[in-house]
Design a protein around this motif. Sequence first.
Motif, short mmCIF file in Angstrom:
data_model
loop_
_atom_site.label_atom_id
_atom_site.label_comp_id
_atom_site.label_asym_id
_atom_site.label_seq_id
_atom_site.Cartn_x
_atom_site.Cartn_y
_atom_site.Cartn_z
N TYR A 48 11.07 14.75 50.16
CA TYR A 48 10.21 15.79 49.55
C TYR A 48 9.12 16.27 50.50
O TYR A 48 8.05 16.69 50.07
CB TYR A 48 9.62 15.30 48.23
N LYS A 49 9.41 16.22 51.83
CA LYS A 49 8.44 16.64 52.84
C LYS A 49 9.13 17.50 53.89
O LYS A 49 10.29 17.27 54.24
CB LYS A 49 7.82 15.43 53.53
N CYS A 50 8.38 18.46 54.43
CA CYS A 50 8.88 19.29 55.52
C CYS A 50 9.29 18.37 56.67
O CYS A 50 8.54 17.47 57.06
CB CYS A 50 7.81 20.28 55.96
N ALA A 51 10.47 18.62 57.21
CA ALA A 51 10.99 17.79 58.31
C ALA A 51 10.11 17.85 59.55
O ALA A 51 10.09 16.91 60.34
CB ALA A 51 12.41 18.24 58.66
N THR A 93 6.49 19.32 59.65
CA THR A 93 5.04 19.18 59.42
C THR A 93 4.68 18.00 58.54
O THR A 93 3.53 17.56 58.55
CB THR A 93 4.47 20.44 58.76
N GLY A 94 5.63 17.53 57.75
CA GLY A 94 5.34 16.46 56.81
C GLY A 94 4.64 16.95 55.55
O GLY A 94 4.24 16.14 54.72
N ILE A 95 4.51 18.27 55.40
CA ILE A 95 3.89 18.82 54.18
C ILE A 95 4.71 18.38 52.98
O ILE A 95 5.91 18.59 52.92
CB ILE A 95 3.80 20.36 54.26
N LEU A 149 14.81 20.64 55.48
CA LEU A 149 13.74 21.01 54.56
C LEU A 149 12.54 21.46 55.39
O LEU A 149 12.00 20.69 56.18
CB LEU A 149 13.37 19.82 53.67
N LEU A 150 12.17 22.73 55.23
CA LEU A 150 11.14 23.32 56.08
C LEU A 150 10.05 24.04 55.28
O LEU A 150 10.32 24.59 54.22
CB LEU A 150 11.78 24.33 57.04
N SER A 151 8.86 24.05 55.86
CA SER A 151 7.78 24.86 55.30
C SER A 151 8.10 26.33 55.60
O SER A 151 8.90 26.62 56.50
CB SER A 151 6.43 24.44 55.90
N PRO A 152 7.49 27.26 54.86
CA PRO A 152 7.88 28.67 54.99
C PRO A 152 7.84 29.25 56.40
O PRO A 152 8.76 29.98 56.80
CB PRO A 152 6.90 29.39 54.06
N SER A 153 6.82 28.97 57.18
CA SER A 153 6.74 29.53 58.53
C SER A 153 7.88 29.03 59.41
O SER A 153 8.52 29.82 60.12
CB SER A 153 5.41 29.18 59.19
N TYR A 154 8.10 27.73 59.39
CA TYR A 154 9.19 27.19 60.20
C TYR A 154 10.55 27.68 59.70
O TYR A 154 11.45 27.97 60.48
CB TYR A 154 9.14 25.66 60.23
N LYS A 166 14.05 14.19 62.29
CA LYS A 166 15.07 13.14 62.23
C LYS A 166 16.42 13.83 62.03
O LYS A 166 16.59 14.62 61.09
CB LYS A 166 14.78 12.19 61.07
N VAL A 167 17.35 13.55 62.91
CA VAL A 167 18.68 14.15 62.85
C VAL A 167 19.70 13.07 62.56
O VAL A 167 19.77 12.07 63.28
CB VAL A 167 19.03 14.86 64.18
N THR A 168 20.48 13.27 61.51
CA THR A 168 21.56 12.33 61.20
C THR A 168 22.78 12.71 62.03
O THR A 168 22.90 13.84 62.53
CB THR A 168 21.92 12.37 59.71
N GLU A 169 23.69 11.79 62.16
CA GLU A 169 24.91 12.04 62.92
C GLU A 169 25.67 13.25 62.37
O GLU A 169 26.19 14.07 63.13
CB GLU A 169 25.80 10.79 62.87
#
Length: 116
Positions: free
Chosen positions: A17-20, A22-24, A54-59, A99-102
């Motif tokens: 539940y956080k931006c990948a 920013t951590g928002i 999962l990204l914040s709007p700007s990213y 964090k990138v999964t395989e």
Amino acid sequence: RVGQGYYRQEVLKKFGYKCAITGIGMPEILIASHIVPWREAEEDERLDPENAILLSPSYDALFDKNLISFEESGQLCLSKLLDSNLIQKLGLEREAKIKVTENMKKYLQRHRARLK
């Protein structure tokens, strides 16, 4: 689109539940962004949570327009169209890493190929 609610919930869970980047942790504004866009994805890829960040709007806007991407290591890749001044104004973290999964790697490879 059928399945989008399910897809979003799975992506929210996957990223805690956080931006990948920013951590928002404000799910109301976060976007479950397809790595390989819906229109270009195979049917089985469209609702695959591994085909998402999962990204914040700007990213998300930059990612969607192929102005940023990510290496297999998770390191942020910046488009040549983003000069230092614009990077600073946008508040982009050059050293950002996700964090990138395989299973995300094949999707990110396709996305990086479209980096402007």
